[in-house]
Design a protein around this motif. Structure first.
Motif, short mmCIF file in Angstrom:
data_model
loop_
_atom_site.label_atom_id
_atom_site.label_comp_id
_atom_site.label_asym_id
_atom_site.label_seq_id
_atom_site.Cartn_x
_atom_site.Cartn_y
_atom_site.Cartn_z
N ARG A 87 -70.18 2.80 59.25
CA ARG A 87 -70.19 4.27 59.28
C ARG A 87 -68.93 4.87 58.65
O ARG A 87 -68.97 5.94 58.07
CB ARG A 87 -70.35 4.79 60.70
N ARG A 88 -67.83 4.17 58.72
CA ARG A 88 -66.58 4.67 58.16
C ARG A 88 -66.65 4.78 56.64
O ARG A 88 -66.04 5.67 56.04
CB ARG A 88 -65.43 3.77 58.57
N ILE A 89 -67.38 3.88 56.00
CA ILE A 89 -67.43 3.89 54.53
C ILE A 89 -68.76 4.43 53.98
O ILE A 89 -68.89 4.62 52.78
CB ILE A 89 -67.16 2.50 53.95
N GLN A 90 -69.70 4.68 54.87
CA GLN A 90 -71.05 5.07 54.44
C GLN A 90 -71.04 6.25 53.47
O GLN A 90 -71.65 6.20 52.41
CB GLN A 90 -71.90 5.39 55.66
N GLU A 91 -70.35 7.33 53.81
CA GLU A 91 -70.40 8.52 52.95
C GLU A 91 -69.79 8.23 51.58
O GLU A 91 -70.26 8.76 50.57
CB GLU A 91 -69.69 9.71 53.61
N HIS A 92 -68.80 7.38 51.52
CA HIS A 92 -68.18 7.04 50.23
C HIS A 92 -69.13 6.20 49.37
O HIS A 92 -69.25 6.44 48.17
CB HIS A 92 -66.86 6.28 50.46
N ILE A 93 -69.78 5.22 49.99
CA ILE A 93 -70.72 4.37 49.26
C ILE A 93 -71.91 5.19 48.78
O ILE A 93 -72.35 5.05 47.64
CB ILE A 93 -71.19 3.18 50.15
N TRP A 148 -73.13 5.74 44.93
CA TRP A 148 -74.51 5.42 44.58
C TRP A 148 -75.18 6.64 43.94
O TRP A 148 -75.83 6.53 42.89
CB TRP A 148 -75.24 4.99 45.84
N GLN A 149 -75.02 7.79 44.54
CA GLN A 149 -75.64 9.00 44.01
C GLN A 149 -75.07 9.35 42.62
O GLN A 149 -75.83 9.74 41.73
CB GLN A 149 -75.44 10.17 44.98
N ASP A 150 -73.77 9.21 42.46
CA ASP A 150 -73.15 9.49 41.15
C ASP A 150 -73.69 8.52 40.09
O ASP A 150 -73.97 8.93 38.96
CB ASP A 150 -71.63 9.37 41.24
N ALA A 151 -73.85 7.27 40.46
CA ALA A 151 -74.37 6.28 39.52
C ALA A 151 -75.82 6.60 39.14
O ALA A 151 -76.22 6.50 37.99
CB ALA A 151 -74.27 4.87 40.11
#
Length: 144
Positions: free
Chosen positions: A127-133, A137-140
């Motif tokens: 959960r700590r890294i979820q928003e960053h990942i 992903w969305q940017d890619a």
């Protein structure tokens, strides 16, 4: 192998004399020959080898230009990230082979995702890294 090697290389050279052990010496010599000839080295990791914290070894080897390419499964990348983010929150489960279904459920209810003998706390890792990942992903996806 030459005698100006580190302690591990000296140990291997002295004791790894027969059968598969000798094959390790031959492989190390071949690796040394590859590096000395200027060839590039690819290391391929299958499965979750990062649990042995191989990233620490490979980071040093990469910095010293002894490994130029690493090909690994997603499990290695995921575990390296989880290890960096949440290692101090991991919970060991020494008796993991004896867990009952209720024991497993209790761990899950506490947000502890078990990987063999270790639980990774979901809130401290995933959960700590979820928003960053998700953003990466969305940017890619947007660039496709």
């Amino acid at each position: 192998m030459t005698t100006n090697k580190g302690e591990i290389s000296k140990f291997i050279e002295k004791y790894y004399l027969h059968f598969n052990a000798a094959a390790l010496v031959d492989a190390a010599k071949g690796y040394e020959d590859q590096l000395n000839s200027g060839a590039k080295m690819l290391v391929s990791l299958a499965g979750a080898m990062s649990t042995a914290e191989l990233g620490k070894i490979f980071a040093e080897m990469i910095r010293k230009d002894k490994v130029q390419i690493v090909s690994c499964t997603g499990a290695n990348l995921e575990e390296d990230i989880m290890n960096l983010v949440a290692h101090s929150h991991y919970k060991r489960v020494p008796n993991y082979r004896d867990l009952t279904p209720q024991d497993e459920w209790n761990l899950l209810e506490k947000g502890l995702n078990r990987v063999t003998d270790t639980c990774i706390p979901e809130e401290e890792a995933f959960r700590r890294i979820q928003e960053h990942i998700v953003k990466i992903w969305q940017d890619a996806e947007a660039k496709r």
